[in-house]
Design a protein around this motif. Structure first.
Motif, short mmCIF file in Angstrom:
data_model
loop_
_atom_site.label_atom_id
_atom_site.label_comp_id
_atom_site.label_asym_id
_atom_site.label_seq_id
_atom_site.Cartn_x
_atom_site.Cartn_y
_atom_site.Cartn_z
N MET A 1 0.82 -1.00 -0.17
CA MET A 1 -0.05 0.08 0.05
C MET A 1 0.91 1.17 -0.09
N VAL A 2 0.73 2.04 -0.99
CA VAL A 2 1.43 3.25 -1.00
C VAL A 2 0.37 4.57 -0.62
N VAL A 3 0.98 5.51 0.26
CA VAL A 3 0.12 6.50 0.49
C VAL A 3 0.81 7.78 0.74
N THR A 4 -0.02 8.77 0.50
CA THR A 4 0.52 10.07 1.11
C THR A 4 -0.02 10.66 2.40
N ILE A 5 0.51 11.27 3.44
CA ILE A 5 -0.07 11.39 4.66
C ILE A 5 -0.18 12.94 5.17
N ASP A 6 -1.27 13.63 5.23
CA ASP A 6 -1.50 14.83 5.49
C ASP A 6 -0.59 15.02 6.77
N CYS A 7 -0.20 16.15 6.94
CA CYS A 7 0.94 16.70 8.09
C CYS A 7 0.12 16.17 9.42
N ASN A 8 -1.06 16.87 9.54
CA ASN A 8 -1.58 16.74 10.95
C ASN A 8 -2.06 15.11 11.16
N ILE A 9 -2.20 14.19 10.40
CA ILE A 9 -2.53 12.88 10.58
C ILE A 9 -1.16 12.36 11.25
N PHE A 10 -0.03 12.64 10.27
CA PHE A 10 1.07 12.20 10.66
C PHE A 10 1.63 12.54 12.16
N VAL A 11 1.46 13.83 12.25
CA VAL A 11 1.80 14.52 13.54
C VAL A 11 0.93 13.73 14.79
N MET A 12 -0.17 13.59 14.68
CA MET A 12 -1.11 12.96 15.58
C MET A 12 -0.55 11.38 15.88
N SER A 13 0.11 10.73 15.07
CA SER A 13 0.49 9.48 15.24
C SER A 13 1.59 9.26 16.00
N LEU A 14 2.42 10.26 16.00
CA LEU A 14 3.80 10.19 16.37
C LEU A 14 3.90 9.73 17.97
N THR A 15 3.29 10.15 18.92
CA THR A 15 3.11 9.93 20.43
C THR A 15 2.65 8.41 20.50
N SER A 16 3.34 7.76 21.23
CA SER A 16 2.72 6.49 21.70
C SER A 16 1.50 6.33 22.65
N ARG A 17 1.18 7.49 23.10
CA ARG A 17 -0.01 7.68 23.81
C ARG A 17 -1.47 7.83 22.73
N SER A 18 -0.98 8.25 21.49
CA SER A 18 -2.08 8.32 20.59
C SER A 18 -2.69 6.95 20.19
N PRO A 19 -4.14 7.36 20.04
CA PRO A 19 -4.74 6.05 19.44
C PRO A 19 -4.43 5.74 17.95
N TYR A 20 -3.48 6.80 17.20
CA TYR A 20 -3.14 6.70 16.03
C TYR A 20 -1.83 6.16 15.78
N HIS A 21 -1.26 5.90 17.07
CA HIS A 21 0.22 5.57 17.01
C HIS A 21 0.63 4.46 15.85
N ILE A 22 -0.36 3.51 15.77
CA ILE A 22 -0.32 2.41 14.94
C ILE A 22 0.24 2.82 13.39
N ILE A 23 -0.14 4.07 13.06
CA ILE A 23 0.28 4.43 11.73
C ILE A 23 1.66 4.94 11.89
N TYR A 24 2.34 5.54 12.70
CA TYR A 24 3.90 5.53 12.91
C TYR A 24 4.56 4.36 13.10
#
Length: 140
Positions: A1-24
């Motif tokens: 899968m090839v993706v481009t990720i909007d900055c806000n999404i990418f930044v939300m995924s960085l911290t391990s406490r984020s529910p979106y950390h799976i992206i990072y």
């Protein structure tokens, strides 16, 4: 899968406490390919510097430059598909030039892309992307 990720999404995924950390984490584990342009990388760097600090931003930029599943894409053509916020077009142009399967964003400005047949850019939300990642991780 090839993706481009909007900055806000990418930044939300960085911290391990984020529910979106799976992206990072999935990026680090090479579960998908991230397509970036120089402009996008600069925006990532600027926003991470503001939100965290300069050393975190520098470390992340270095990591992105080293990961084998991060592909840098020159965008030679500007499509100008988003008129509400012209700055968002860097993501669209990169996704098109890099043949991304998806552009991951929560930004409502990108909704116009759903009405444009050519060039086709498939936008998906952060939750849809996580669902796709989860399904691909289950196959592994």
């Amino acid at each position: 899968m090839v993706v481009t990720i909007d900055c806000n999404i990418f930044v939300m995924s960085l911290t391990s406490r984020s529910p979106y950390h799976i992206i990072y984490k999935s990026l680090i584990q090479q579960k998908y390919t991230l397509v970036l342009s120089g402009e996008i990388l600069l925006e990532y760097e600027e926003v991470i510097q503001r939100k965290y600090n300069v050393s975190t931003a520098n470390a992340l930029v270095s990591l992105l430059k080293e990961l084998p599943n991060v592909r840098f894409q020159n965008t030679y053509y500007k499509w100008h598909l988003i008129s509400i916020d012209e700055d968002d077009n860097k993501y669209v142009d990169c996704a098109i030039a890099g043949s991304a399967n998806y552009l991951v964003t929560q930004d409502k400005n990108f909704q116009i892309l759903k009405t444009i047949n050519f060039p086709k850019v498939n936008i998906i939300s952060i939750d849809e992307f996580i669902l796709k990642l989860s399904k691909s991780l289950q196959k592994d």
